[in-house]
Design a protein around this motif. Structure first.
Motif, PDB file in Angstrom:
ATOM      1  N   ILE A  93       0.848  -1.188   0.000  1.00 39.68           N
ATOM      2  CA  ILE A  93       0.000   0.000   0.000  1.00 39.68           C
ATOM      3  C   ILE A  93       0.886   1.242   0.000  1.00 39.68           C
ATOM      4  N   GLU A  94       0.407   2.285  -0.669  1.00 39.79           N
ATOM      5  CA  GLU A  94       1.206   3.508  -0.805  1.00 39.79           C
ATOM      6  C   GLU A  94       0.368   4.734  -0.455  1.00 39.79           C
ATOM      7  N   ALA A  95       0.983   5.662   0.259  1.00 39.50           N
ATOM      8  CA  ALA A  95       0.353   6.945   0.560  1.00 39.50           C
ATOM      9  C   ALA A  95       0.544   7.892  -0.614  1.00 39.50           C
ATOM     10  N   MET A  96      -0.539   8.584  -0.975  1.00 41.26           N
ATOM     11  CA  MET A  96      -0.483   9.586  -2.040  1.00 41.26           C
ATOM     12  C   MET A  96      -1.326  10.785  -1.622  1.00 41.26           C
ATOM     13  N   PRO A  97      -0.748  11.968  -1.526  1.00 37.49           N
ATOM     14  CA  PRO A  97      -1.521  13.138  -1.099  1.00 37.49           C
ATOM     15  C   PRO A  97      -2.481  13.658  -2.154  1.00 37.49           C
ATOM     16  N   LEU A  98      -2.615  12.935  -3.263  1.00 33.70           N
ATOM     17  CA  LEU A  98      -3.521  13.346  -4.334  1.00 33.70           C
ATOM     18  C   LEU A  98      -4.982  13.115  -3.975  1.00 33.70           C
ATOM     19  N   TRP A  99      -5.249  12.187  -3.034  1.00 35.52           N
ATOM     20  CA  TRP A  99      -6.613  11.812  -2.701  1.00 35.52           C
ATOM     21  C   TRP A  99      -6.779  11.702  -1.182  1.00 35.52           C
ATOM     22  N   GLY A 100      -7.420  10.647  -0.718  1.00 34.22           N
ATOM     23  CA  GLY A 100      -7.795  10.570   0.682  1.00 34.22           C
ATOM     24  C   GLY A 100      -6.889   9.755   1.580  1.00 34.22           C
ATOM     25  N   LEU A 101      -5.894   9.083   1.035  1.00 34.76           N
ATOM     26  CA  LEU A 101      -4.941   8.321   1.844  1.00 34.76           C
ATOM     27  C   LEU A 101      -3.573   8.952   1.601  1.00 34.76           C
ATOM     28  N   LYS A 102      -3.233   9.933   2.432  1.00 34.09           N
ATOM     29  CA  LYS A 102      -2.214  10.902   2.066  1.00 34.09           C
ATOM     30  C   LYS A 102      -0.822  10.651   2.633  1.00 34.09           C
ATOM     31  N   THR A 103      -0.716  10.059   3.819  1.00 35.31           N
ATOM     32  CA  THR A 103       0.563  10.080   4.526  1.00 35.31           C
ATOM     33  C   THR A 103       1.073   8.679   4.883  1.00 35.31           C
ATOM     34  N   VAL A 104       2.382   8.616   5.088  1.00 32.28           N
ATOM     35  CA  VAL A 104       2.997   7.369   5.554  1.00 32.28           C
ATOM     36  C   VAL A 104       2.445   7.006   6.926  1.00 32.28           C
ATOM     37  N   ASP A 105       2.149   7.999   7.747  1.00 35.87           N
ATOM     38  CA  ASP A 105       1.557   7.727   9.062  1.00 35.87           C
ATOM     39  C   ASP A 105       0.287   6.892   8.913  1.00 35.87           C
ATOM     40  N   GLU A 106      -0.569   7.260   7.960  1.00 36.42           N
ATOM     41  CA  GLU A 106      -1.841   6.558   7.763  1.00 36.42           C
ATOM     42  C   GLU A 106      -1.625   5.143   7.256  1.00 36.42           C
ATOM     43  N   VAL A 107      -0.791   4.975   6.244  1.00 34.23           N
ATOM     44  CA  VAL A 107      -0.620   3.622   5.697  1.00 34.23           C
ATOM     45  C   VAL A 107       0.104   2.723   6.696  1.00 34.23           C
ATOM     46  N   TRP A 108       1.003   3.275   7.506  1.00 34.59           N
ATOM     47  CA  TRP A 108       1.657   2.451   8.524  1.00 34.59           C
ATOM     48  C   TRP A 108       0.638   1.988   9.564  1.00 34.59           C
ATOM     49  N   ARG A 116      -0.997  -8.505   8.778  1.00 37.42           N
ATOM     50  CA  ARG A 116      -0.890  -9.585   7.807  1.00 37.42           C
ATOM     51  C   ARG A 116       0.566  -9.778   7.381  1.00 37.42           C
ATOM     52  N   LYS A 117       0.989 -11.037   7.247  1.00 38.24           N
ATOM     53  CA  LYS A 117       2.380 -11.327   6.920  1.00 38.24           C
ATOM     54  C   LYS A 117       2.759 -10.898   5.505  1.00 38.24           C
ATOM     55  N   ASN A 118       1.774 -10.834   4.614  1.00 42.92           N
ATOM     56  CA  ASN A 118       2.064 -10.491   3.218  1.00 42.92           C
ATOM     57  C   ASN A 118       1.791  -9.013   2.934  1.00 42.92           C
ATOM     58  N   SER A 119       1.886  -8.190   3.962  1.00 49.93           N
ATOM     59  CA  SER A 119       1.625  -6.762   3.813  1.00 49.93           C
ATOM     60  C   SER A 119       2.930  -5.982   3.712  1.00 49.93           C
ATOM     61  N   GLY A 120       2.826  -4.712   3.350  1.00 52.09           N
ATOM     62  CA  GLY A 120       3.997  -3.851   3.280  1.00 52.09           C
ATOM     63  C   GLY A 120       3.648  -2.507   2.682  1.00 52.09           C
ATOM     64  N   ILE A 121       4.651  -1.637   2.610  1.00 56.96           N
ATOM     65  CA  ILE A 121       4.458  -0.260   2.159  1.00 56.96           C
ATOM     66  C   ILE A 121       5.379   0.039   0.987  1.00 56.96           C
ATOM     67  N   GLY A 132       3.573  15.475   3.601  1.00 54.13           N
ATOM     68  CA  GLY A 132       3.958  15.884   4.948  1.00 54.13           C
ATOM     69  C   GLY A 132       4.918  14.893   5.570  1.00 54.13           C
ATOM     70  N   ARG A 133       6.163  15.340   5.747  1.00 54.86           N
ATOM     71  CA  ARG A 133       7.196  14.451   6.281  1.00 54.86           C
ATOM     72  C   ARG A 133       6.978  14.170   7.765  1.00 54.86           C
ATOM     73  N   ASN A 134       7.368  12.954   8.161  1.00 52.35           N
ATOM     74  CA  ASN A 134       7.433  12.578   9.568  1.00 52.35           C
ATOM     75  C   ASN A 134       8.649  11.686   9.729  1.00 52.35           C
ATOM     76  N   ASP A 135       9.821  12.324   9.773  1.00 55.09           N
ATOM     77  CA  ASP A 135      11.073  11.565   9.788  1.00 55.09           C
ATOM     78  C   ASP A 135      11.207  10.710  11.043  1.00 55.09           C
ATOM     79  N   ALA A 136      10.653  11.176  12.154  1.00 57.91           N
ATOM     80  CA  ALA A 136      10.735  10.394  13.391  1.00 57.91           C
ATOM     81  C   ALA A 136      10.017   9.061  13.235  1.00 57.91           C
ATOM     82  N   LEU A 137       8.896   9.056  12.527  1.00 54.86           N
ATOM     83  CA  LEU A 137       8.150   7.812  12.320  1.00 54.86           C
ATOM     84  C   LEU A 137       8.968   6.805  11.516  1.00 54.86           C
TER      85      LEU A 137
END
Length: 236
Positions: A93-108, A116-121, A132-137
């Motif tokens: 799954i990938e975050a894209m600020p173009l629509w409604g799932l925008k940030t790495v925080d959300e997809v994480w 799920r074992k077969n999941s990832g980013i 929007g960066r979140n380097d600490a995350l």
């Protein structure tokens, strides 16, 4: 398509993008030039994945902001991961600020809570900066969560008079010719152990007009120079 890839010693791995992992995955009034790229049913998507013999599928959220809660998205994602597992596929799954799932925080949050074992980013530097960066995350997410890192370049903010979608899909530039702080971001990812696979992802109307060899000649010097600089960086 498999034959073309094989003739060039390339193995197809990713099928991108699946938007219908949620019941209503499109935004009203979607750009008619983009909608055909997004509008695929899960059944068709899995059929194509099987035909291309990929081992990873790629999910994005092209629905409008606020349509789903993170809990709802987590449930839909977990269900799609389970279906993907039945087909031997990893579900990214990938975050894209173009629509409604925008940030790495959300997809994480979605990946973590789905469990799920077969999941990832999929991590994209252009989307990371624009969303929007979140380097600490990045330092907290477990190693192995990021399946691949996509490197793009362009302006830090969307130019006036241009939609972010159009800017993303038409106006990225070769690495090193824009303002995205790719080396800075990649150093953080390297320190956190997240770089397992990396490559350029440049959508460009200007490059689309060129032959493949010329596109490569314009893209690869900046990409290779970036990796050389990164190789000299010693993790903290």
């Amino acid at each position: 398509m498999r034959s073309i890839a094989a003739d060039n010693d390339v193995r197809l791995s990713y099928l991108d993008p699946l938007t219908s992992w949620v019941p209503d995955g499109l935004t009203p009034g979607e750009d008619p030039d983009i909608k055909p790229y997004l509008d695929t049913t899960p059944d068709d998507f899995f059929r194509i994945a099987e035909a291309l013999q990929v081992d990873r599928i790629h999910l994005i959220g092209s629905f409008p902001e606020g349509r789903y809660t993170l809990d709802e998205l987590t449930g839909h994602y977990a269900a799609l991961c389970d279906r993907a597992a039945e087909n031997g596929l990893k579900c990214l799954i990938e975050a894209m600020p173009l629509w409604g799932l925008k940030t790495v925080d959300e997809v994480w949050t979605i990946v973590r809570d789905a469990g799920r074992k077969n999941s990832g980013i999929i991590f994209d530097t252009w989307h990371y900066v624009r969303g929007g960066r979140n380097d600490a995350l990045l330092k907290e997410i477990p190693v192995g969560t990021f399946d691949t890192v996509q490197i793009a370049d362009g302006p830090l903010v969307c130019p006036p008079g241009r939609s972010m979608k159009r800017d993303c899909l038409s106006y990225r530039v070769p690495i090193g010719q824009g303002e995205i702080p790719n080396l800075e971001i990649l150093k953080i990812l390297k320190d956190a152990g997240h770089i397992e696979s990396v490559g350029p992802e440049i959508f460009s109307d200007a490059l689309d007009k060129l032959e493949g060899d010329e596109i490569m000649s314009r893209l690869m010097p900046g990409f290779e120079a970036l990796l050389e600089e990164l190789a000299r960086h010693e993790p903290l």
